[in-house]
Every structure is written in structure tokens, then in C-alpha cells.
Write a protein that holds these residues in place. Structure first.
Motif, PDB file in Angstrom:
ATOM      1  N   ARG A 227       0.806  -1.124  -0.132  1.00 44.73           N
ATOM      2  CA  ARG A 227       0.001  -0.207   0.104  1.00 44.73           C
ATOM      3  C   ARG A 227       0.949   1.159  -0.039  1.00 44.73           C
ATOM      4  O   ARG A 227       0.596   2.229  -0.758  1.00 44.73           O
ATOM      5  CB  ARG A 227      -0.962  -0.186   1.217  1.00 44.73           C
ATOM      6  CG  ARG A 227      -1.784   1.066   1.483  1.00 44.73           C
ATOM      7  CD  ARG A 227      -2.725   0.896   2.642  1.00 44.73           C
ATOM      8  NE  ARG A 227      -3.094   2.280   3.311  1.00 44.73           N
ATOM      9  CZ  ARG A 227      -2.854   2.357   4.571  1.00 44.73           C
ATOM     10  NH1 ARG A 227      -1.869   1.614   5.276  1.00 44.73           N
ATOM     11  NH2 ARG A 227      -2.969   3.728   5.230  1.00 44.73           N
ATOM     12  N   ASN A 228       1.950   1.374   0.629  1.00 44.52           N
ATOM     13  CA  ASN A 228       2.792   2.306   0.747  1.00 44.52           C
ATOM     14  C   ASN A 228       3.494   2.681  -0.712  1.00 44.52           C
ATOM     15  O   ASN A 228       3.802   3.647  -1.038  1.00 44.52           O
ATOM     16  CB  ASN A 228       3.876   2.249   1.955  1.00 44.52           C
ATOM     17  CG  ASN A 228       3.119   2.273   3.471  1.00 44.52           C
ATOM     18  OD1 ASN A 228       2.272   2.741   3.636  1.00 44.52           O
ATOM     19  ND2 ASN A 228       4.043   1.612   4.259  1.00 44.52           N
ATOM     20  N   ILE A 229       3.988   1.493  -1.265  1.00 46.72           N
ATOM     21  CA  ILE A 229       4.532   1.626  -2.343  1.00 46.72           C
ATOM     22  C   ILE A 229       3.641   2.079  -3.582  1.00 46.72           C
ATOM     23  O   ILE A 229       4.044   2.912  -4.537  1.00 46.72           O
ATOM     24  CB  ILE A 229       5.334   0.105  -2.840  1.00 46.72           C
ATOM     25  CG1 ILE A 229       6.412  -0.033  -1.943  1.00 46.72           C
ATOM     26  CG2 ILE A 229       5.846   0.196  -4.017  1.00 46.72           C
ATOM     27  CD1 ILE A 229       6.962  -1.510  -1.878  1.00 46.72           C
ATOM     28  N   ALA A 230       2.575   1.647  -3.518  1.00 43.95           N
ATOM     29  CA  ALA A 230       1.611   2.019  -4.504  1.00 43.95           C
ATOM     30  C   ALA A 230       0.721   3.078  -4.497  1.00 43.95           C
ATOM     31  O   ALA A 230       0.281   3.717  -5.486  1.00 43.95           O
ATOM     32  CB  ALA A 230       0.656   0.480  -4.875  1.00 43.95           C
ATOM     33  N   LEU A 231       0.753   3.457  -3.291  1.00 44.51           N
ATOM     34  CA  LEU A 231      -0.159   4.712  -2.810  1.00 44.51           C
ATOM     35  C   LEU A 231       0.298   5.926  -2.147  1.00 44.51           C
ATOM     36  O   LEU A 231       0.118   7.322  -2.556  1.00 44.51           O
ATOM     37  CB  LEU A 231      -1.406   4.269  -2.451  1.00 44.51           C
ATOM     38  CG  LEU A 231      -2.451   3.302  -3.082  1.00 44.51           C
ATOM     39  CD1 LEU A 231      -3.544   2.876  -1.857  1.00 44.51           C
ATOM     40  CD2 LEU A 231      -2.938   3.854  -4.112  1.00 44.51           C
ATOM     41  N   LYS A 232       1.205   5.521  -1.178  1.00 43.44           N
ATOM     42  CA  LYS A 232       1.533   6.653  -0.335  1.00 43.44           C
ATOM     43  C   LYS A 232       2.920   7.430  -0.677  1.00 43.44           C
ATOM     44  O   LYS A 232       3.135   8.643  -0.350  1.00 43.44           O
ATOM     45  CB  LYS A 232       1.771   6.071   1.226  1.00 43.44           C
ATOM     46  CG  LYS A 232       0.588   5.283   1.551  1.00 43.44           C
ATOM     47  CD  LYS A 232      -0.648   6.208   1.544  1.00 43.44           C
ATOM     48  CE  LYS A 232      -1.944   5.607   2.117  1.00 43.44           C
ATOM     49  NZ  LYS A 232      -2.813   6.246   2.222  1.00 43.44           N
ATOM     50  N   ALA A 233       3.542   6.859  -1.439  1.00 49.24           N
ATOM     51  CA  ALA A 233       4.870   7.617  -2.034  1.00 49.24           C
ATOM     52  C   ALA A 233       4.296   8.718  -3.022  1.00 49.24           C
ATOM     53  O   ALA A 233       3.217   8.465  -3.739  1.00 49.24           O
ATOM     54  CB  ALA A 233       5.998   6.639  -2.482  1.00 49.24           C
ATOM     55  N   SER A 234       5.341   9.695  -3.321  1.00 45.02           N
ATOM     56  CA  SER A 234       5.113  10.897  -4.217  1.00 45.02           C
ATOM     57  C   SER A 234       5.176  10.027  -5.564  1.00 45.02           C
ATOM     58  O   SER A 234       4.479  10.809  -6.577  1.00 45.02           O
ATOM     59  CB  SER A 234       6.022  12.132  -3.870  1.00 45.02           C
ATOM     60  OG  SER A 234       7.314  11.689  -4.102  1.00 45.02           O
ATOM     61  N   LYS A 235       5.962   9.019  -5.835  1.00 45.52           N
ATOM     62  CA  LYS A 235       6.016   8.501  -7.054  1.00 45.52           C
ATOM     63  C   LYS A 235       5.367   7.029  -7.063  1.00 45.52           C
ATOM     64  O   LYS A 235       5.854   6.046  -6.253  1.00 45.52           O
ATOM     65  CB  LYS A 235       7.577   8.203  -7.365  1.00 45.52           C
ATOM     66  CG  LYS A 235       7.677   7.329  -8.680  1.00 45.52           C
ATOM     67  CD  LYS A 235       9.181   7.365  -8.950  1.00 45.52           C
ATOM     68  CE  LYS A 235       9.547   6.244  -9.965  1.00 45.52           C
ATOM     69  NZ  LYS A 235      11.032   6.221 -10.110  1.00 45.52           N
ATOM     70  N   SER A 236       4.105   6.963  -7.570  1.00 46.48           N
ATOM     71  CA  SER A 236       3.497   5.617  -7.617  1.00 46.48           C
ATOM     72  C   SER A 236       4.058   4.703  -8.402  1.00 46.48           C
ATOM     73  O   SER A 236       4.783   4.886  -9.409  1.00 46.48           O
ATOM     74  CB  SER A 236       2.185   5.718  -7.790  1.00 46.48           C
ATOM     75  OG  SER A 236       1.961   6.325  -9.366  1.00 46.48           O
ATOM     76  N   ARG A 237       4.124   3.457  -7.884  1.00 44.99           N
ATOM     77  CA  ARG A 237       4.788   2.475  -8.550  1.00 44.99           C
ATOM     78  C   ARG A 237       3.758   1.096  -8.747  1.00 44.99           C
ATOM     79  O   ARG A 237       2.804   0.749  -8.038  1.00 44.99           O
ATOM     80  CB  ARG A 237       5.851   1.853  -7.683  1.00 44.99           C
ATOM     81  CG  ARG A 237       7.063   2.724  -7.666  1.00 44.99           C
ATOM     82  CD  ARG A 237       7.995   2.334  -6.627  1.00 44.99           C
ATOM     83  NE  ARG A 237       9.193   3.366  -6.748  1.00 44.99           N
ATOM     84  CZ  ARG A 237       9.376   4.455  -5.881  1.00 44.99           C
ATOM     85  NH1 ARG A 237       8.147   4.537  -5.100  1.00 44.99           N
ATOM     86  NH2 ARG A 237      10.242   5.313  -5.869  1.00 44.99           N
TER      87      ARG A 237
END
Length: 474
Positions: A227-237
């Protein structure tokens, strides 16, 4: 045209280019044999049996540090009883006289290599036909093997260039400057700042193992990281999540509840009584719709099938990370008597996948019961507690244990459950960095792990990419 007719056709090759490569090695052995080894590797790239025999003789003489010319090559072939079969010394002389200069050696090697790859592809396709007629294999397993074979042909012939050390120094310092200016990211941030400071994020090509005993929360933590990687970072992954234990619906429900801060029990008893819960769920659903998360809930998937699916996702969606839940539920796909050997083969396949796709692979694993037979500080997990195979410890670049006292969540007040219970991430192995312990808070009501500290603008080794993270990152 039928497959049989296709196999009976002469395979693609360029006799002129093959002859020119051999002629170059006879005319100027020292530079041209080195070029041949660097660009083509072995005599197997030649289509003509006679050319393969000559090429093998030249390479053997080179390996033995002996002179290479028509006389020595003819002598080697004569000793092996092959000279007359290829046409004698006159054939060698004709080859040497077929070119006037070796200036185009690299271009001739490129041509020979190209046709060699085409012939390899033809052979692979023929083997694929045989596999399709194999009655004792599962369809998905066959498809996975064929995809893997073709992928290896496509990516297995890339020759890295030799670069002067001074250029490596220059490139390294450019990377340092970019890191200082926050223009480059070393690893993908997990969203847990203390962990990211320790392991410098989830780095490309690495196999990261997250291990725990059952019911400790490793799936929940993995979903928090996703969830953090896909949504919460300024650069989505983009994230590929392979779940061998939970269904896609269960994973989606858990992600939705964690994002909304709503207890998953509401889905079972229908008591959405707290103020704003339905509104938060609606908002969370809208947020999750934008997430590039791909879930594969195949139970008992083999490492070949998983690798094939991951390669397709990489080519089609350019996924940034693969998450597997969990390793011991996977199968090797081949008949192996020992479960320990099977787990070792799976572990090796996961590491290979990370390197081939050049992305991090986060794989969950179970610990054995030995960790529960001790008490106090000695009860904390160790590398020897990894279940069923020491190969996991060997293959992994990073091993992290999730540890907490399960009894802490029993018979406690709702207030304590909402505030959370203590948990630890124990970085027991870090091939390229430090080890240590990271403190977390586990919120059982919403299956969420929270960091005990926050990211700062000055201190984020995985680049300040997570300042926008909310609960999980803070």
C-alpha cells in the motif's frame, strides 16, 4: 507449412561470415581469437560441422597457449582424426585466403551470432512442440517453461561492455551527487522510515525475505508495504502480489479496511456503526482504484509459473516489485524427493527472477517451531529458524524477522487494541548494509503496522519520497 516440413528446411546461417571469422583467427590469431571469445563464446555458434571442428581446434590451442596457424590447426585436427573429414590442409588454406583483412571481424561476429540465435530459437520451438504433446505435465507448467526458454534466448545473449575503472569512478560520483540532490533513488522505500534507513529501501535485483511464525502478521505487514509503495509515496509504482494463501477478495478487503481505518470485522457482522466509517470506506475505495496492484491468487503455484507471469507483467505493465506470500506454499514443478531440496530450488528461482527482471522481490516465509521452544530474549528468531531449507538464508540479500508476543493481543481492552501493541522488525541479514532492530506498533483492529518515528527532510536514505505517507509511514 507443417512443423515437420519446417524442421526439414536448412537452418539459417551465413557460410561467408562463418568462413571470414575463421579466416580472421588464422590470419591474426592474438586479437581475433580474443574478439571471437568475447563476442561469440564458443565454436557452437558455427552451423557447419567442419567450421565447428576448426573453431574448436583454434580455441583449444589458445587455451593451451600454443601458436595458431594453418600448420598447428591442421596438426591438431589430424591428431583427432578430423583433418580429412573437413577437407584437409587445402581447405584450411582456402579459408585463410578468403579475406584480405580482418578489419570487419566484429561485424562478421555479429552476423554469425544473429543466425546462431535464430537456430537456437528454432530448436527451442521444436522442443516446445514436444512439450505440448507431453501428457504428464500441467498446461500452465508447459506454458511457463516455454516462456522461460524464449525469455532466456532473448535476454541471455547480451554481452556487457568492458568499461575502464576511471569511468566507473566518474559514474559513481555522479550517483553520489544525485543522491545528495535527491535526484536518484537507491531502493524503493517501504514506508517505514527506520527500516528504510537501515536497509536503504528495497533495491533492484535483491531477494528480501520477511519471515515470521503463523499469525504474527507478516501478510498484513506485506500489504502495508504494498500500500505504501503503490499509493503513499509521491512516485507511485506497480506491484505484483502473488498470494498462495489468501484469495484476491480477502486481500482487497484487508487493503480497503486498512486504508479506511475500519475493522475488517464490520464486513462480517455488518455493524458499520462508528461515525464516518462508510464514508471512509468509500473514499478508500476511490483511492485504491488508482493503485497499480496486480494480484495473482493461484494456490500451489510453481516457481516456473510464477516467473513466467512476473515476466509478462514486467513487459506489459513494467512492474517495480514482486511480492510472494509465501515461499513454503510454492512448488518446484519437478519431481524432487526431498522437501528441503525443493525449497532450495524455489529459493534459487526467486533470486534468479529478481536478477533477471532487475527489480526487488519481497518473499514471505515461515519460521519453524524452534523459535517457540525458548522464552525471553532467546525466543527471538534467528537465521537457523528459517523453515525447511538453509538455502533461503544463502540466497536472500536481506532477511527480516517480524516478531511480537501474540499473547499481548489477548484479553485486552479495546482502547489498548486501538493504540497498538509492540512489534519488532529484526534485520538479521543485510548483504550490503547494517543489521539491527526496528520498533513498530501493531494495530490489530485494522491490521496495520505503524512506524515509531517519522521521515525528515534531511534524513531519508531511500530519497525523500515518502513525506506524503500517512499512518503506515509514520
Amino acid at each position: 507449412m507443417s512443423p515437420v516440413q519446417a524442421q526439414e528446411r536448412p537452418q539459417p546461417h551465413d557460410p561467408g561470415a562463418e568462413r571470414a571469422v575463421l579466416a580472421s583467427m588464422l590470419l591474426e590469431p592474438r586479437p581475433c581469437v580474443d574478439t571471437f571469445i568475447e563476442k561469440l563464446g564458443s565454436e557452437k555458434v558455427f552451423y557447419s560441422p567442419a567450421f565447428r571442428a576448426i573453431g574448436r581446434a583454434i580455441l583449444e590451442l589458445q587455451k593451451e597457449d600454443k601458436g595458431i596457424d594453418i600448420i598447428t590447426v591442421a596438426d591438431r585436427l589430424s591428431r583427432e582424426g578430423r583433418l580429412e573429414h573437413i577437407g584437409g590442409e587445402m581447405f584450411l588454406l582456402d579459408i585463410q585466403n578468403s579475406i584480405a583483412t580482418t578489419a570487419n571481424m566484429e561485424e562478421w561476429c555479429r552476423i554469425v551470432r544473429g543466425y546462431s540465435i535464430l537456430r537456437e530459437m528454432i530448436g527451442t520451438c521444436a522442443q516446445s512442440l514436444e512439450k505440448c504433446y507431453s501428457p504428464d505435465k500441467d498446461v500452465e507448467e508447459i506454458v511457463g517453461e516455454i516462456e522461460s526458454d524464449i525469455y532466456n534466448i532473448r535476454h541471455g545473449h547480451t554481452q556487457p561492455e568492458i568499461i575502464e575503472f576511471s569511468k566507473y569512478i566518474e559514474e559513481t560520483f555522479r550517483q553520489v551527487e544525485k543522491i545528495i540532490m535527491n535526484q536518484v533513488e537507491i531502493g524503493i522505500p517501504t514506508g517505514y522510515c527506520d527500516l528504510d534507513r537501515l536497509i536503504i529501501g528495497l533495491k533492484p535485483g535483491e531477494m528480501i525475505v520477511l519471515a515470521a511464525r503463523p499469525s504474527i502478521g507478516k501478510t498484513s505487514l506485506a500489504l502495508n508495504i504494498v500500500r505504501n509503495i503503490a499509493l503513499k509515496a509521491s512516485k507511485s509504482r506497480s506491484v505484483a502480489f502473488f498470494s498462495l494463501e489468501m484469495t484476491a477478495e480477502q486481500l482487497t478487503r484487508r487493503l480497503l479496511c486498512t486504508e479506511a481505518g475500519v475493522s475488517e470485522s464490520r464486513f462480517y457482522d455488518g455493524s458499520f456503526n462508528k461515525k464516518g466509517e462508510l464514508m471512509r470506506l468509500t473514499k478508500a475505495a476511490g483511492t485504491l482504484r488508482n493503485a497499480n496492484i496486480f494480484i495473482d491468487p493461484t494456490s500451489g503455484i510453481t516457481i516456473a509459473e510464477l516467473s513466467a507471469k512476473a515476466r509478462r507483467l514486467k513487459m506489459k505493465h513494467n512492474i517495480d516489485i514482486v511480492v510472494i506470500d509465501y515461499l513454503q506454499l510454492m512448488k518446484a514443478g519437478s519431481n524432487i524427493d526431498s522437501r528441503q531440496q525443493e525449497v532450495a530450488e524455489i529459493s534459487s528461482g526467486i533470486k534468479k527472477l529478481a536478477k533477471d527482471l532487475n527489480i526487488p522481490v519481497l518473499v514471505l516465509a515461515q519460521l519453524n517451531r524452534e523459535v517457540e521452544k525458548t522464552s525471553g530474549k532467546a525466543s527471538k528468531p534467528r537465521l537457523s529458524h528459517l523453515r525447511e531449507s538453509g538455502a533461503i538464508e544463502q540466497d536472500a540479500d536481506i532477511v527480516v524477522f517480524l516478531h511480537r508476543d501474540r499473547d499481548e493481543t489477548k484479553d485486552v481492552s479495546p482502547e489498548v487494541l486501538e493504540k497498538g501493541v509492540d512489534a519488532e522488525l529484526i534485520v538479521e541479514k543485510n548483504r550490503n548494509g547494517a543489521t539491527g532492530i526496528v520498533g513498530l506498533k501493531f494495530i490489530p483492529q485494522i491490521m496495520e503496522f505503524r512506524s515509531n518515528s517519522r521521515y525528515s527532510d534531511e534524513d531519508n536514505p531511500a530519497k525523500n519520497d515518502n513525506n506524503s505517507m500517512n499512518r503506515s509511514g509514520q
